[in-house]
Design a protein around this motif. Structure first.
Motif, PDB file in Angstrom:
ATOM      1  N   ALA A 161      -4.966   9.172 -13.664  1.00 27.36           N
ATOM      2  CA  ALA A 161      -6.328   9.058 -14.192  1.00 27.36           C
ATOM      3  C   ALA A 161      -6.324   8.299 -15.517  1.00 27.36           C
ATOM      4  O   ALA A 161      -7.158   7.413 -15.750  1.00 27.36           O
ATOM      5  N   LEU A 162      -5.346   8.615 -16.402  1.00 29.36           N
ATOM      6  CA  LEU A 162      -5.249   7.909 -17.681  1.00 29.36           C
ATOM      7  C   LEU A 162      -4.940   6.428 -17.461  1.00 29.36           C
ATOM      8  O   LEU A 162      -5.436   5.562 -18.183  1.00 29.36           O
ATOM      9  N   VAL A 175      -5.865   4.568 -14.884  1.00 35.61           N
ATOM     10  CA  VAL A 175      -7.103   3.904 -14.463  1.00 35.61           C
ATOM     11  C   VAL A 175      -8.024   3.726 -15.670  1.00 35.61           C
ATOM     12  O   VAL A 175      -8.625   2.659 -15.866  1.00 35.61           O
ATOM     13  N   ALA A 176      -8.122   4.753 -16.523  1.00 37.63           N
ATOM     14  CA  ALA A 176      -8.965   4.665 -17.723  1.00 37.63           C
ATOM     15  C   ALA A 176      -8.487   3.519 -18.614  1.00 37.63           C
ATOM     16  O   ALA A 176      -9.283   2.695 -19.073  1.00 37.63           O
ATOM     17  N   ALA A 177      -7.158   3.422 -18.821  1.00 35.58           N
ATOM     18  CA  ALA A 177      -6.607   2.363 -19.677  1.00 35.58           C
ATOM     19  C   ALA A 177      -6.887   0.982 -19.086  1.00 35.58           C
ATOM     20  O   ALA A 177      -7.159   0.024 -19.811  1.00 35.58           O
ATOM     21  N   TYR A 229      -9.502   0.018 -17.565  1.00 34.49           N
ATOM     22  CA  TYR A 229     -10.851  -0.397 -17.952  1.00 34.49           C
ATOM     23  C   TYR A 229     -10.985  -0.591 -19.452  1.00 34.49           C
ATOM     24  O   TYR A 229     -11.598  -1.558 -19.911  1.00 34.49           O
ATOM     25  N   VAL A 230     -10.360   0.314 -20.246  1.00 34.11           N
ATOM     26  CA  VAL A 230     -10.451   0.214 -21.703  1.00 34.11           C
ATOM     27  C   VAL A 230      -9.879  -1.128 -22.184  1.00 34.11           C
ATOM     28  O   VAL A 230     -10.440  -1.780 -23.062  1.00 34.11           O
ATOM     29  N   ARG A 266      -9.781  -4.520 -17.922  1.00 39.16           N
ATOM     30  CA  ARG A 266      -9.305  -4.721 -16.556  1.00 39.16           C
ATOM     31  C   ARG A 266      -7.946  -5.425 -16.501  1.00 39.16           C
ATOM     32  O   ARG A 266      -7.752  -6.368 -15.739  1.00 39.16           O
ATOM     33  N   GLY A 326      -2.845  -0.794 -17.406  1.00 41.48           N
ATOM     34  CA  GLY A 326      -3.066   0.434 -16.644  1.00 41.48           C
ATOM     35  C   GLY A 326      -1.760   1.039 -16.147  1.00 41.48           C
ATOM     36  O   GLY A 326      -1.542   2.247 -16.258  1.00 41.48           O
ATOM     37  N   SER A 370       2.079   7.926 -19.742  1.00 43.44           N
ATOM     38  CA  SER A 370       1.396   9.229 -19.717  1.00 43.44           C
ATOM     39  C   SER A 370       2.202  10.249 -18.933  1.00 43.44           C
ATOM     40  O   SER A 370       2.308  11.409 -19.342  1.00 43.44           O
TER      41      SER A 370
END
Lengths: 113, 213
Positions: free
Chosen positions: A79-80, A82-84, A86-87, A90, A95, A102
């Protein structure tokens, strides 16, 4: 069939032939169609879901030493990641690095393997 | 890409089937999701037809990539066999390289150039997979686990990177939920069930919405 011969037959028949058939079809179709049909949309959805299912299996029933990490750590790390992705605008690389780092961090905090 | 093949090597080590299946699948499948499915199911001793069906489904996504690459390199009236040879090397990486690097190259030079890139990549990835395999053996357990985690992370993030429609996101979610559920009931066919049921659901739900709007 067992041993090396069996492995080679399996790789060629269940690996190479099954994969190459789509590459062959791609060359064939490149000479005649526009690739934006409803059939291709469905194929795209099935292929996407299949790779997602593969990832889910590797997380739920992980191979080898990955199984020594906690399920929560694997899910959280993904999950982290995928978040990274986008942050950081892309960036696939960001990611992936975030997901792996993580997993290390969470496992270390949890006192993993 | 190198990282994902190091991860693949580490994963093969984790399955305890020796390095050979990893190298053979790199040579002949040359598409990482299919390779992971193949070595995983080989390690589980899954039925031949189940392996073939699951691998072929992961390879369907190569079809649009091959169509795109081939239509940018083919020459009117040239022999076709080099295209069928080149097709074996086409996967995500070659597709990206073809999109970025072919514009300034004369059309007749494109097929040999891409073939060279493909063969070089394949040789390098055989080395990477072997490196991952041996690294996984000698690293502390937690680091080895992280190495194996490279491959699923790369796949999962790549799904988001190539997602363009609402359908794609729905398919990712559906596959990730239905796959593990199916694993309880049909361990051999979880990927097929997750892909077919999840993908068809995502397609149908978004199609109704596409038509409704």
């Amino acid at each position: 069939m067992t041993g090396i011969a069996g492995l080679i037959v399996l790789t060629l028949a269940a690996g190479w032939a099954t994969t190459y058939v789509w590459r062959f079809a791609g060359v064939y179709l490149a000479e005649r169609t526009a690739p934006d049909s409803e059939v291709l949309m469905w194929v795209r959805a099935v292929a996407t879901a299949l790779v997602a299912a593969l990832v889910a299996r590797l997380i739920v029933a992980p191979p080898g030493l990955l199984a020594t990490t906690a399920l929560e750590a694997r899910v959280g790390a993904m999950a982290l990641g995928v978040a990274a992705f986008y942050v950081f605008g892309r960036q696939t690389g960001a990611g992936v690095v975030a997901a792996v780092v993580s997993l290390f961090g969470i496992s270390w905090v949890l006192g993993g393997p | 890409m190198a990282a994902s093949f190091i991860g693949f090597g580490a994963l093969v080590r984790g399955l305890e089937i020796g390095l050979l299946p990893g190298l053979l699948s790199t040579l002949f499948v040359w598409a990482l999701p299919g390779q992971v499915v193949l070595v995983n199911m080989y390690a589980e001793g899954a039925a031949f037809l189940a392996v073939a069906a699951a691998v072929t489904l992961t390879a369907v996504r190569l079809l649009p990539m091959v169509i795109l690459v081939i239509s940018t390199v083919r020459l009117e009236g040239a022999p076709r066999w080099p295209l069928y040879l080149l097709a074996h090397f086409i996967a995500v990486t070659i597709w990206r390289i073809a999109e970025d690097g072919l514009e300034e190259l004369d059309r007749p030079k494109r097929v040999p150039w891409l073939l060279g890139v493909g063969i070089t990549l394949m040789a390098s990835m055989l080395v990477m997979a072997s490196t991952g395999y041996y690294l996984a053996q000698s690293l502390p357990p937690l680091l080895a686990a992280c190495l194996i985690f490279l491959t699923p992370s790369f796949f999962f993030i790549s799904l988001f990177a190539s997602a363009r429609f609402a359908m794609d996101y729905l398919a990712i979610g559906a596959g990730a939920v239905i796959g593990p559920a199916a694993y309880h009931f049909y361990p051999d066919f979880d990927l097929l069930v997750g892909g077919l049921v999840g993908g068809t659901l995502a397609y149908l739900v978004t199609r109704r919405r596409r038509r409704g709007s």
